[in-house]
Design an enzyme around this catalytic site. Structure first.
Site, PDB file in Angstrom:
ATOM      1  N   LYS A   1      41.014  44.378  43.184  1.00 14.56           N
ATOM      2  CA  LYS A   1      42.082  44.823  44.091  1.00 14.56           C
ATOM      3  C   LYS A   1      43.347  45.080  43.270  1.00 14.56           C
ATOM      4  CE  LYS A   1      40.076  42.308  47.979  1.00 14.56           C
ATOM      5  NZ  LYS A   1      40.221  41.191  48.950  1.00 14.56           N
TER       6      LYS A   1
ATOM      7  N   ARG B   1      61.289  54.304  31.111  1.00  9.68           N
ATOM      8  CA  ARG B   1      60.765  54.067  32.450  1.00  9.68           C
ATOM      9  C   ARG B   1      59.334  53.535  32.414  1.00  9.68           C
ATOM     10  NH1 ARG B   1      62.172  51.588  36.062  1.00  9.68           N
ATOM     11  NH2 ARG B   1      64.196  52.537  35.610  1.00  9.68           N
TER      12      ARG B   1
ATOM     13  N   LYS C   1      27.297  41.944  47.333  1.00  9.59           N
ATOM     14  CA  LYS C   1      28.108  41.449  48.438  1.00  9.59           C
ATOM     15  C   LYS C   1      27.381  41.687  49.752  1.00  9.59           C
ATOM     16  CE  LYS C   1      32.476  41.264  47.928  1.00  9.59           C
ATOM     17  NZ  LYS C   1      33.925  41.576  47.905  1.00  9.59           N
TER      18      LYS C   1
ATOM     19  N   GLU D   1      26.862  37.091  46.771  1.00 15.67           N
ATOM     20  CA  GLU D   1      27.736  36.514  47.794  1.00 15.67           C
ATOM     21  C   GLU D   1      26.919  35.809  48.867  1.00 15.67           C
ATOM     22  OE1 GLU D   1      30.023  38.584  51.351  1.00 15.67           O
ATOM     23  OE2 GLU D   1      31.121  38.882  49.472  1.00 15.67           O
TER      24      GLU D   1
ATOM     25  N   ASP E   1      31.916  32.970  50.144  1.00 16.64           N
ATOM     26  CA  ASP E   1      32.946  33.799  50.775  1.00 16.64           C
ATOM     27  C   ASP E   1      33.362  33.254  52.139  1.00 16.64           C
ATOM     28  OD1 ASP E   1      34.618  36.168  50.753  1.00 16.64           O
ATOM     29  OD2 ASP E   1      33.312  36.935  52.335  1.00 16.64           O
TER      30      ASP E   1
END
Length: 285
Positions: free
Chosen positions: A137, A102, A169, A202, A224
């Site tokens: 992410k 698995r 950011k 950013e 961005d």
């Protein structure tokens, strides 16, 4: 990205935790009906098409579960596969093959999906000079696998985590009191802590690009949610002062156009957070 040694340590932790999670005090289904001395052979069967990934990881899993398991690889990581292909055979203790089954399948199905999507993006960028990057992410706990899969698919890895690169950011900039202050404070922090980390900043608009360029030591500017026109203007403004990266909702339909604006990199969370697992199975021979 982190060192190879750190990366391997991440893989070891993933394997150890997955074995703990799945096997616990024993695979009682196998213990109940399969003799400890029984041996067998199984094949990794492809029931889909795309880029296979996770073969080398599977070998590590089998080695950890039982060093005596023998793996015969027929198709290596990064290869194009189709329905009916056999990727490898594994032979040895039947109980231990089932213990590893698995974990091997879960990892390879997801890694192959990510590698396949990455390859699609890489193909869309062909001839532009722009490279595709992943992001943070990722699925908690298995980031190393997912970033490995991006590399197998032909992409590049962004920073691994919060500790191996500085990325200022919008929230960092706003909390710090502006772009220039954020950069100055960051450079002072790096000096005082004796850390050698690259700095990405950013930008939300062209004015912010101009302000970033007034500071020295920025490795890359992240554009961005810029439109095509402003991306081209930003690339021209930046020139060879630092590298450029586009991000923000870029998909299969728009990625080529952003690349044609001249950016060095395009980052996409979709490589890891929006994929469907490749259909694979481990079948007794």
């Amino acid at each position: 990205m982190i060192s190879e040694e750190q990366f391997q340590n991440e893989l070891d932790l993933i394997i150890a935790n997955a074995i703990r999670e799945d096997i616990g005090d024993g695979d009682h289904s196998s213990l109940a009906c399969i003799p400890t001395s029984a041996t067998g052979k199984a094949k990794l069967l492809v029931k889909d098409e795309g880029i296979i990934a996770g073969v080398d990881f599977a070998k590590q899993v089998f080695q950890k579960v039982d060093p005596e398991l023998q793996v015969e690889v027929l198709i290596t990581d990064g290869s194009l596969v189709k329905y009916g292909d056999i990727v490898f055979y594994v032979e040895g203790s039947s109980q231990n093959i089932l213990k590893a089954e698995r974990l091997v399948l879960n990892a390879m199905q997801r890694m192959s999906a990510i590698a396949t999507k990455t390859k699609q993006y890489v193909d869309l960028l062909e001839g532009t000079g722009t490279k595709i990057l992943d992001t943070r992410k990722t699925t908690p706990g298995i980031r190393a696998l997912e970033k490995w899969a991006v590399k197998i698919g032909g992409g590049e890895n962004h920073r691994f985590a919060l500790y191996d690169m500085i990325m200022l950011k919008d929230n960092h900039i706003d909390f710090a009191g502006g772009i220039t202050k954020a950069i100055q404070k960051t450079q002072q922090y790096l000096k005082e802590s004796s850390k050698d980390l690259k700095i990405i900043v950013e930008a939300r608009n062209l004015n912010e690009v101009e302000e970033i360029l007034q500071s020295q030591g920025v490795y890359r500017i992240l554009l961005d949610n810029f439109n095509y026109e402003d991306t081209k203007k930003a690339v021209n403004l930046i020139g060879d002062q630092c590298l450029t990266e586009s991000s923000g909702g870029i998909n299969e339909d728009t990625i080529r156009k952003y690349a044609e604006c001249g950016v060095d990199y395009i980052s996409s969370g979709a490589l890891t957070h929006s994929v469907y697992n490749m259909d694979l199975s481990l079948k007794a021979v």
